[in-house]
Structure formats: structure tokens, C-alpha cells
Motif scaffolding. Structure first.
Motif, PDB file in Angstrom:
ATOM      1  N   ALA A 133      -2.190   1.040   7.656  1.00  0.00           N
ATOM      2  CA  ALA A 133      -2.598  -0.262   7.116  1.00  0.00           C
ATOM      3  C   ALA A 133      -2.674  -1.333   8.187  1.00  0.00           C
ATOM      4  N   SER A 188      -6.550   2.221   6.056  1.00  0.00           N
ATOM      5  CA  SER A 188      -6.215   2.566   4.674  1.00  0.00           C
ATOM      6  C   SER A 188      -7.153   3.643   4.135  1.00  0.00           C
ATOM      7  N   VAL A 239       0.417   5.929   5.283  1.00  0.00           N
ATOM      8  CA  VAL A 239      -0.337   4.803   4.714  1.00  0.00           C
ATOM      9  C   VAL A 239       0.162   3.482   5.294  1.00  0.00           C
ATOM     10  N   MET A 290      -6.350  -0.068  -2.877  1.00  0.00           N
ATOM     11  CA  MET A 290      -7.213  -0.713  -1.889  1.00  0.00           C
ATOM     12  C   MET A 290      -7.923  -1.926  -2.483  1.00  0.00           C
ATOM     13  N   ASP A 301       0.831  -1.212   0.000  1.00  0.00           N
ATOM     14  CA  ASP A 301       0.000   0.000   0.000  1.00  0.00           C
ATOM     15  C   ASP A 301       0.862   1.258   0.000  1.00  0.00           C
TER      16      ASP A 301
END
Length: 390
Positions: free
Chosen positions: A267, A274, A263, A305, A240
Motif C-alpha cells: 500500500a 494495492s 497488502v 480499494m 487495507d
């Protein structure tokens, strides 16, 4: 004579019970059992909240142990002493975390001037859109709205100052608690990595001998699920962060590295984390670059995502830690309301461990503990000694 007297009340009770509808009897039986379970859970939640300063560091230490213990195990397999393997993994992990934090802070400091310049341009663009766009606001209306906002801030300045003073006092106490919690976390993590197998052996001795083997297997598989969960979460967080970070850099959004780090950290709170981190990235792109760039960043965030939810998580977690999205969201919100961010962070791992352990306990066809795959055994993962629990 006495036996007849005893039989008569018993017969009367049976007649009374028979007069109660069967559904009502079943409902009453289920109700008092349900209330008993609710009472037990309430006491458990109260104790966890009361000892939060102890439970949270130990829980985070267990998560870190699940992440680091396989490395310790491999070093021990290469004939490295247990204490040396623990020291190498722990010091290496701390140096890695410190290095990442320093690089992120440096990138943030270097990117602030660029962000300030782009924010000024972005605000001018927003003003121009409000005046010449679909809303057709006049400059006087815009100045009036801005003036109201400034007046609102001025009217609340005394409250803000008072809260700042109180926060400073609270922070002085909070820093001490944070330092104490960190030391407890570090101390617990050392023992989890170095002596985890013996700790688990000691805990299983409190279980009756008849159920000890099954509880042993359930505990091993629960911890194996935790290891799988932490590994998968780290991989998903890296993907991510790299994906969104590259997208932000290509679009030209300032503070791409700090946003990618945000991020990565977010996560670890599935689904919600997210979403929040991606929203922050889109907002920064909107203010600093404009609506077109913000739309591109939004598309990038949605694509990453979707890759996470439909490819990475099913592939990495598999059936061992498969959790329904509704259960994940409910656990995150419940943990958030009970213990804030630590509760949201620890809620899903606890659910994953309980899911695996309970399924192992209720499975009557479970193999003997000696036949369990060593890669799924808690004593083969926690601690480097690989000793068999008593």
C-alpha cells in the motif's frame, strides 16, 4: 561615424528578425529553453542514479523521519530530553518492526502445510474443470501439456543453475551494500530526528537573503505535506491490510496473515501496490480454495480499494497533498524504471513535496514565515528543539 556603423548592423539585425514569423520566433525561444530544462533534468537524473546508494537511504530516512518526528516532538513537549526522545521513538519503532516481521514469518511457516494440502486439492479441481468443463480437454491432452511444461523446465535447467550461481555471487556483494545502506539510513534518521531543525537552518543559509523567507516557508510546507502523506499512507495501509486480512480469514484462505502483511507493505506504492497485492491474494485463493472463494476474495479486494480511493485518501490527504491519479501513475512508473522498487516508493512523496513547495513559492499572497501555523512548520516537526531557523 562609429555610431552610424554600430547602428547599421543593429538595424540590419532588427530587419532580419522582423522577417521571421512571430510564431516561429516564439517557438524557437520556447524550444531552446525547453532543451535547457531537459538537459538540466537529465544531469539531475544521472546524478541521482550515480549516487543511488546514497540518495535512496537518505530518502527513506526522510520518509521515516516524517513518520516518527511528530512523536519526538510530543515527547520533547513533555519535558523529555531530545536525545532520550529520539532514542525512545527509534528503538520503539525498530522493536515494532521486528515484532511484526517475526509474527508474519511464524504465521507463514505455520500456514505452509495447510497451503500445500489445499494446493493439491485445488490443482485436482482445476484438472477436473479442464476435462469436464467448457474446454472438454481429454486426459491425454492435459498430460501432454503438462509434459511440455516439464520438458521446458528441464531444457532451461542449466541456464537456471548458471543464473543461480551468478545470483549467489551478486547477492554476496548485494548483502554488503544492503547492510551499508541500512547503517547509513539509521545514522541519517537519528540526525533527522534529533537535529532536523538545525540541518534545515544550515540549508537555508545557502539561499539569497531576499528569497530566504519564502524558501523557508516553502520547505516547511513541503515537509508538512510529506508528514501528511506518510501519516495518511500508514492509515490507508493498515485499513487495507486489516480489511483484506479479515476477508481472507473469513473465506478460509491459508496464509491470511502473511498476505495481509503483503497488502500493508504494497500500500506504500499507491494504486499499483494495492492492485498487485490484491491479485496475489486472489491467486492464492484460486489455487488453494477454488474459483468461488477466489471470486469472493476479488469482491473483497475491490471493495477495500474503492473505500481507499474514494473515502480514505480524499479524507486523510485533503487539498495539501492532492495529486491527480494520472500524475501518480506516471511518477510511479518513471521511478520504477529509473530505480526499481525504491524509485516507485519515493516517487510519489517527492511529487507531493514538490507540489506543496512550488505552490507556496509561486503564491504571492503567502503570509510571513512568522505567521505560518506551527503545526505546518518543518522545524516544529523535524527535530525536537523547535528552534527558529536563521
Amino acid at each position: 561615424m562609429s555610431s552610424r556603423r554600430q547602428e547599421q548592423p543593429s538595424k540590419v539585425r532588427r530587419e532580419v528578425v522582423e522577417q521571421v514569423p512571430y510564431g516561429l520566433r516564439v517557438g524557437a525561444a520556447l524550444s531552446w529553453r525547453f532543451l535547457t530544462l531537459c538537459g538540466a533534468l537529465a544531469v539531475l537524473v544521472f546524478l541521482v542514479g550515480y549516487f543511488a546508494s546514497l540518495v535512496i537511504p537518505v530518502g527513506i530516512a526522510l520518509l521515516l523521519a516524517a513518520l516518527m518526528a511528530p512523536a519526538v516532538k510530543h515527547l520533547v513537549a513533555w519535558k523529555v530530553p531530545g536525545w532520550a526522545a529520539t532514542t525512545i521513538v527509534l528503538v520503539g519503532g525498530l522493536l515494532l518492526v521486528v515484532g511484526v516481521l517475526v509474527s508474519v514469518v511464524a504465521a507463514f511457516v505455520n500456514g505452509v502445510p495447510e497451503l500445500q494440502a489445499k494446493v493439491v486439492v485445488g490443482i485436482d479441481q482445476i484438472k477436473d474443470w479442464l476435462v469436464h468443463g467448457p474446454l472438454q480437454l481429454t486426459p491425454q491432452d492435459l498430460d501432454q501439456y503438462v509434459g511440455r511444461f516439464v520438458e521446458m523446465l528441464k531444457s532451461n535447467i542449466s541456464t537456471i543453475a548458471t543464473n543461480a550461481v551468478n545470483t549467489t555471487v551478486t547477492t554476496a556483494v548485494g548483502v554488503g551494500e544492503l547492510l551499508t545502506g541500512f547503517l547509513l539510513l539509521l545514522f541519517t534518521l537519528i540526525f533527522f530526528l534529533h537535529d532536523g531543525s538545525n540541518i534545515w537552518s544550515f540549508l537555508t543559509r545557502g539561499v539569497p537573503i531576499r528569497a530566504r523567507k519564502r524558501v523557508d516557508v516553502a520547505g516547511r510546507r513541503g515537509f508538512a505535506s510529506l508528514v501528511s502523506y506518510v501519516r495518511a499512507t500508514v492509515v490507508v495501509a493498515i485499513v487495507d491490510a486489516v480489511g483484506i486480512g479479515i476477508g481472507l480469514a473469513i473465506v478460509g484462505v491459508p496464509l491470511a496473515v502473511p498476505l495481509a502483511a503483503l497488502v500493508f507493505l504494497a500500500a506504500f506504492v499507491p494504486i499499483i501496490g494495492s492492485l498487485i497485492a490484491g491479485s496475489v491474494a486472489v491467486l492464492v485463493a484460486l489455487v488453494a480454495n477454488g474459483p468461488i472463494e477466489a471470486l469472493i476474495v476479488l469482491i473483497i479486494v475491490i471493495a477495500v480499494m474503492q473505500l481507499e480511493s474514494h473515502v480514505l485518501q480524499p479524507l486523510l490527504l485533503g487539498k495539501a497533498v492532492s495529486l491527480h491519479p494520472l500524475a501518480v501513475i506516471l511518477v510511479i512508473m518513471g521511478g520504477l524504471s529509473l530505480a526499481g522498487i525504491p524509485g516507485a516508493l519515493l516517487g510519489v512523496p517527492v511529487l507531493a513535496v514538490l507540489n506543496s513547495a512550488i505552490r507556496s513559492l509561486v503564491n504571492e499572497d503567502d503570509p510571513d514565515p512568522e505567521l505560518v501555523d506551527p503545526t505546518n512548520r518543518a522545524d516544529a516537526v523535524v527535530g525536537g528543539k523547535g528552534e527558529e531557523p536563521a
